[in-house]
Design a protein around this motif. Structure first.
Motif, PDB file in Angstrom:
ATOM      1  N   UNK A  11      13.885   8.471   0.909  1.00 17.67           N
ATOM      2  CA  UNK A  11      12.662   7.667   0.934  1.00 17.67           C
ATOM      3  C   UNK A  11      11.581   8.318   0.068  1.00 17.67           C
ATOM      4  N   UNK A  12      11.432   9.634   0.189  1.00 24.64           N
ATOM      5  CA  UNK A  12      10.434  10.352  -0.610  1.00 24.64           C
ATOM      6  C   UNK A  12      10.761  10.238  -2.093  1.00 24.64           C
ATOM      7  N   UNK A  13      12.021  10.385  -2.440  1.00 24.47           N
ATOM      8  CA  UNK A  13      12.429  10.277  -3.840  1.00 24.47           C
ATOM      9  C   UNK A  13      12.162   8.870  -4.377  1.00 24.47           C
ATOM     10  N   UNK A  14      12.435   7.863  -3.548  1.00 22.27           N
ATOM     11  CA  UNK A  14      12.197   6.481  -3.952  1.00 22.27           C
ATOM     12  C   UNK A  14      10.706   6.238  -4.177  1.00 22.27           C
ATOM     13  N   UNK A  15       9.864   6.698  -3.236  1.00 24.60           N
ATOM     14  CA  UNK A  15       8.415   6.524  -3.365  1.00 24.60           C
ATOM     15  C   UNK A  15       7.886   7.251  -4.595  1.00 24.60           C
ATOM     16  N   UNK A  16       8.363   8.465  -4.836  1.00 22.89           N
ATOM     17  CA  UNK A  16       7.911   9.224  -5.999  1.00 22.89           C
ATOM     18  C   UNK A  16       8.333   8.520  -7.291  1.00 22.89           C
ATOM     19  N   UNK A  17       9.528   7.974  -7.318  1.00 20.48           N
ATOM     20  CA  UNK A  17       9.994   7.233  -8.495  1.00 20.48           C
ATOM     21  C   UNK A  17       9.121   6.021  -8.768  1.00 20.48           C
ATOM     22  N   UNK A  18       8.777   5.294  -7.711  1.00 24.13           N
ATOM     23  CA  UNK A  18       7.901   4.134  -7.869  1.00 24.13           C
ATOM     24  C   UNK A  18       6.514   4.573  -8.350  1.00 24.13           C
ATOM     25  N   UNK A  19       6.026   5.700  -7.824  1.00 28.10           N
ATOM     26  CA  UNK A  19       4.718   6.213  -8.225  1.00 28.10           C
ATOM     27  C   UNK A  19       4.730   6.622  -9.697  1.00 28.10           C
ATOM     28  N   UNK A  20       5.807   7.234 -10.145  1.00 23.93           N
ATOM     29  CA  UNK A  20       5.886   7.649 -11.545  1.00 23.93           C
ATOM     30  C   UNK A  20       5.949   6.442 -12.478  1.00 23.93           C
ATOM     31  N   UNK A  21       6.605   5.362 -12.046  1.00 24.23           N
ATOM     32  CA  UNK A  21       6.620   4.135 -12.837  1.00 24.23           C
ATOM     33  C   UNK A  21       5.212   3.551 -12.942  1.00 24.23           C
ATOM     34  N   UNK A  22       4.496   3.549 -11.816  1.00 30.84           N
ATOM     35  CA  UNK A  22       3.128   3.037 -11.821  1.00 30.84           C
ATOM     36  C   UNK A  22       2.239   3.923 -12.695  1.00 30.84           C
ATOM     37  N   UNK A  23       2.478   5.227 -12.664  1.00 30.09           N
ATOM     38  CA  UNK A  23       1.697   6.155 -13.482  1.00 30.09           C
ATOM     39  C   UNK A  23       1.908   5.871 -14.966  1.00 30.09           C
ATOM     40  N   UNK A  24       3.141   5.539 -15.342  1.00 28.19           N
ATOM     41  CA  UNK A  24       3.415   5.189 -16.743  1.00 28.19           C
ATOM     42  C   UNK A  24       2.650   3.929 -17.140  1.00 28.19           C
ATOM     43  N   UNK A  25       2.559   2.986 -16.207  1.00 30.56           N
ATOM     44  CA  UNK A  25       1.822   1.750 -16.466  1.00 30.56           C
ATOM     45  C   UNK A  25       0.330   2.037 -16.634  1.00 30.56           C
ATOM     46  N   UNK A  26      -0.210   2.921 -15.807  1.00 31.48           N
ATOM     47  CA  UNK A  26      -1.641   3.209 -15.827  1.00 31.48           C
ATOM     48  C   UNK A  26      -2.060   4.124 -16.974  1.00 31.48           C
ATOM     49  N   UNK A  27      -1.158   5.010 -17.385  1.00 32.30           N
ATOM     50  CA  UNK A  27      -1.513   5.982 -18.420  1.00 32.30           C
ATOM     51  C   UNK A  27      -1.927   5.252 -19.696  1.00 32.30           C
ATOM     52  N   UNK A  28      -3.097   5.554 -20.173  1.00 33.94           N
ATOM     53  CA  UNK A  28      -3.572   4.946 -21.406  1.00 33.94           C
ATOM     54  C   UNK A  28      -4.287   3.615 -21.229  1.00 33.94           C
ATOM     55  N   UNK A  29      -4.415   3.141 -19.991  1.00 32.32           N
ATOM     56  CA  UNK A  29      -5.122   1.880 -19.758  1.00 32.32           C
ATOM     57  C   UNK A  29      -6.607   2.080 -20.063  1.00 32.32           C
ATOM     58  N   UNK A  30      -7.172   1.114 -20.755  1.00 32.52           N
ATOM     59  CA  UNK A  30      -8.605   1.135 -21.058  1.00 32.52           C
ATOM     60  C   UNK A  30      -9.234  -0.081 -20.395  1.00 32.52           C
ATOM     61  N   UNK A  31     -10.222   0.149 -19.559  1.00 31.06           N
ATOM     62  CA  UNK A  31     -10.935  -0.993 -18.992  1.00 31.06           C
ATOM     63  C   UNK A  31     -12.389  -0.922 -19.450  1.00 31.06           C
ATOM     64  N   UNK A  32     -12.850  -2.032 -19.969  1.00 27.90           N
ATOM     65  CA  UNK A  32     -14.195  -2.130 -20.502  1.00 27.90           C
ATOM     66  C   UNK A  32     -15.064  -2.873 -19.503  1.00 27.90           C
TER      67      UNK A  32
END
Length: 102
Positions: A11-32
């Protein structure tokens, strides 16, 4: 007991994997965020976590307000790096640009 530990580890590995995917999505996001300013380019009020959440929602990015680690409200125009805690030790940064409202 061993089976429960294996389940918990999975479960921890699954949650961490999902978090890392979300982190990839967020990295570099610019909100104006446009803000009202005075003639001296000072903000009327300040930019808070709620304003950042609304700007991210307009980009179809949904995060919990507790995840945005804004140390204090933003009170000036400019570009700011804001960390987002997705999971323990997983904190991508987003760029928040505050511009004068036209």
């Amino acid at each position: 007991m061993a089976q429960q530990k294996v389940k918990l580890d999975l479960q921890i590995a699954k949650e961490r994997g999902m978090a890392e995917e979300m982190a990839k999505t967020l990295q570099g996001v610019v909100c104006t965020i446009p803000a009202k300013v005075s003639e001296e380019n000072r903000l009327y009020g300040s930019i808070t976590v709620r304003d950042i959440l609304n700007a991210l929602a307009k980009q179809a990015i949904s995060v919990d307000k507790k995840m945005i680690l804004l140390s204090e409200p933003i009170k000036t125009l400019g570009s700011f790096q804001v960390p987002v805690r997705v999971y323990k030790e997983v904190e991508p940064t987003i760029t928040v640009e505050i511009i004068a409202e036209s």
